[in-house]
Write an enzyme that holds these catalytic residues in place. Sequence first.
Site, PDB file in Angstrom:
ATOM      1  N   CYS A   1      14.281  25.640  -2.574  1.00  0.00           N
ATOM      2  CA  CYS A   1      14.497  25.926  -1.158  1.00  0.00           C
ATOM      3  C   CYS A   1      14.801  24.657  -0.366  1.00  0.00           C
ATOM      4  CB  CYS A   1      13.300  26.673  -0.564  1.00  0.00           C
ATOM      5  SG  CYS A   1      11.714  25.864  -0.800  1.00  0.00           S
TER       6      CYS A   1
ATOM      7  N   CYS B   1       0.829  -1.211   0.000  1.00  0.00           N
ATOM      8  CA  CYS B   1       0.000   0.000   0.000  1.00  0.00           C
ATOM      9  C   CYS B   1       0.860   1.257   0.000  1.00  0.00           C
ATOM     10  CB  CYS B   1      -0.908   0.037   1.237  1.00  0.00           C
ATOM     11  SG  CYS B   1      -1.917  -1.430   1.495  1.00  0.00           S
TER      12      CYS B   1
END
Length: 349
Positions: A318, A37
């Site tokens: 950034c 999952c």
Amino acid sequence: MIHNEERKAEYYKALVEKKSDYEGIFYVGVTSTGVFCRPTCPARKPKYENCEFYETAQQALLASFRPCQRCRPLSHPNQVSDMIRVLVEAIEQNPEKRWKGQDFRALSIDESTARRQFKKRFGMTFVEYARARRMGLALKSIRSGEKIIRTQLASGYDSSSGFRDAFSRIMGAPPTRFDDSRILKAAWLDTRLGPMIAIADDNELYLLEFVDRRGLEREVERLRKRLKAAIIPGQTLPIQSIERELTDYFEGTLTEFKTPLHLVGSDFQQRVWEQLRQIPPGETRSYADIAVALGKPTAYRAAAQANGANQLAIVIPCHRVINSDGELGGYGGGIARKEWLLSHEKSGK
């Protein structure tokens, strides 16, 4: 398979809490069921001892796990469903249409299901989405000189006050105040690390952020107010360009973004952002390094604040700025994403 116990504990905590900022960072194989999952799977959470963690879906497949049918780990985290795709295409074919129950039935679509899926996907119901597109056309008509009453009727509103109220809620200002404003389009982009929102006009990209970034709504609102702009759903050339470039970036074939940017910030902020763009992929700098490069070695705190004010994630990197002690520091998209981005860029050097 990941064997580091500290990392496994971190990932299990993210799994239990369904943290979306870990999308694309790991996949979990559940030994008791044989499925694997994504972190945000809605299924009941397995016991820790039944979990094996993998960096890629391919690794989980090779370990003989089959993909979960609920969270579909082989698709994008928020892949558009066939129903949403059909409805969006229907709106684009006739954006001025006012939808009624019989229109949904003609497409063999349940109206309440459409409402829920659009709300989850776009943060607005299908009717609100369709209305936003109508309002976008209304705005275009007003700017081209058509009389407001004519636009009001074409948009499906019998009451002028109802038209103004709806227009204001979606666009942020009454129609008479939009004669000289910008029109920005917003689009949802699926990426390896989760969905992003891109906002642009016909020429430049203004904002690119992960959808689950904390405070994103305020960020978009500040952008809208600062520019006195209307933001409506839609596509532009810069949005299409950044979507292609992001795909190449995540595939490891692109290191330099060329989509035109519109930077909204002070002179100092823009100087900081320019320094960020000069950091080569695979390398990092500290806030102090940025301050020194600007000729203001004591302004590292201001450099950090400007770094945090960046509205163009990944494109203005950034994430390549870390603390002086080597710690990763903060990141609006989440530390797990920052770590993944740095690792991804280093592996591509």
